[in-house]
Design an enzyme around this catalytic site. Structure first.
Site, PDB file in Angstrom:
ATOM      1  CG  PHE A   5      -1.985   1.015   1.314  1.00  0.00           C
ATOM      2  CD1 PHE A   5      -2.940   1.273   0.446  1.00  0.00           C
ATOM      3  CD2 PHE A   5      -1.653   2.256   2.094  1.00  0.00           C
ATOM      4  CE1 PHE A   5      -3.723   2.283   0.534  1.00  0.00           C
ATOM      5  CE2 PHE A   5      -2.543   3.100   2.494  1.00  0.00           C
ATOM      6  CZ  PHE A   5      -3.675   3.187   1.584  1.00  0.00           C
ATOM      7  CB  SER A  62       3.003  -4.254   2.976  1.00  0.00           C
ATOM      8  OG  SER A  62       2.326  -3.596   4.186  1.00  0.00           O
ATOM      9  CG  MET A  63      -2.754  -4.327   0.180  1.00  0.00           C
ATOM     10  SD  MET A  63      -3.555  -2.660  -0.295  1.00  0.00           S
ATOM     11  CE  MET A  63      -2.347  -2.338  -1.829  1.00  0.00           C
ATOM     12  CG  ASP A  66       6.408  -4.266  10.511  1.00  0.00           C
ATOM     13  OD1 ASP A  66       6.146  -3.070  10.290  1.00  0.00           O
ATOM     14  OD2 ASP A  66       6.309  -5.162   9.378  1.00  0.00           O
ATOM     15  CG  HIS A 125       6.161  -2.446   7.048  1.00  0.00           C
ATOM     16  ND1 HIS A 125       5.325  -3.540   7.309  1.00  0.00           N
ATOM     17  CD2 HIS A 125       5.536  -1.844   5.876  1.00  0.00           C
ATOM     18  CE1 HIS A 125       4.379  -3.836   6.608  1.00  0.00           C
ATOM     19  NE2 HIS A 125       4.365  -2.706   5.611  1.00  0.00           N
TER      20      HIS A 125
END
Length: 254
Positions: A29, A97-98, A194, A224
């Site tokens: 994202f 992530s996303m 994270d 992250h």
């Protein structure tokens, strides 16, 4: 008049032609293929065919992102999968992530996917929780990318659209129900520290996914955006080993 925004230089999708083993890679994202390009280039050196997709609304302008739904982002990844599937006999998918969340949905839909690698996959983002019912402001100031390494620039937006955050929350909320029916091998890659997505997200996925083959790698020196951080070469090594294990080449472990 409809606004038209150009792709930011360096944020383009990338493709490297190689063997009949294909690897599809998704950024997260607000990110772009730039954040996973090192991973893509490095895996291509092993001879894989690698495609890094740019999710719709990313890498141009935050007003583009504001118009997107989570279905748009999934369609971007799905289109990349179909392209790669035409050229390769086996396809693996990596999502950060996303991108990891979308990868899970893709693996749920396409059972022939040979394996998935999830890098700090997102099921919840605590910093956005208070925005679930928000309608104003339309945009919020985004924090700097979460990396342990210094002086590395990630192409991203300074402002995050509230509408897009709501779409992210929708796809994250839908994902846990899909996990039990996902059967392909999975490698969960988790940063011990994270500040965006709690590491427990990866633990939950590994515990609840229906796969027989489950592996986990803990990164001790990255935050992250791990694909641009200190452990990026370790990620490459483990992803390569994971793919080779699934296609039957045990030599990488010897």
């Amino acid at each position: 008049m409809k606004e038209r925004f150009q792709i930011i230089k360096g944020a383009e999708s990338f493709y490297f032609k190689g063997s009949e083993i294909g690897i599809l890679i998704s950024h997260g994202f607000m990110g772009t293929p730039q954040s996973v390009r090192f991973l893509g280039e490095s895996l291509a050196r092993y001879g894989y065919t690698v495609l890094g997709v740019r999710l719709k609304g990313h890498g141009t302008h935050y007003r583009d992102l504001e118009k997107c739904t989570h279905e748009d982002w999934f369609e971007s990844l799905e289109r990349g999968y179909k392209e790669l599937k035409q050229r390769c006999t086996s396809v693996f998918v990596i999502g950060q992530s996303m991108g990891g969340t979308l990868t899970l949905k893709l693996a749920h839909k396409y059972r022939e996917i040979k394996g998935i690698m999830l890098i700090n996959p997102a099921l919840n983002v605590p910093a956005y929780e208070h925005l679930k019912e928000a309608t104003k402001p339309k945009f919020i100031i985004e924090e700097k990318p979460d990396m342990n390494v210094k002086n590395v620039y990630e192409i991203t937006y300074d402002l995050a659209p509230i509408k897009a955050i709501h779409e992210l929350q929708k796809i994250m909320e839908m994902t846990p129900a899909l996990l039990p029916s996902i059967q392909c091998p999975v490698l969960g890659i988790q940063s011990a520290m994270d500040h965006v997505v709690p590491p427990e997200n990866t633990d939950f996925i590994i515990e609840n996914i229906g796969s027989d083959v489950k592996e986990k790698l803990v990164l001790t020196n990255s935050y992250h955006v791990a694909t641009m951080d200190y452990d990026k070469e370790k990620i490459v090594k483990y992803c390569h080993s994971f793919v080779q294990q699934q296609v039957g080449d045990k030599s990488v472990y010897q």
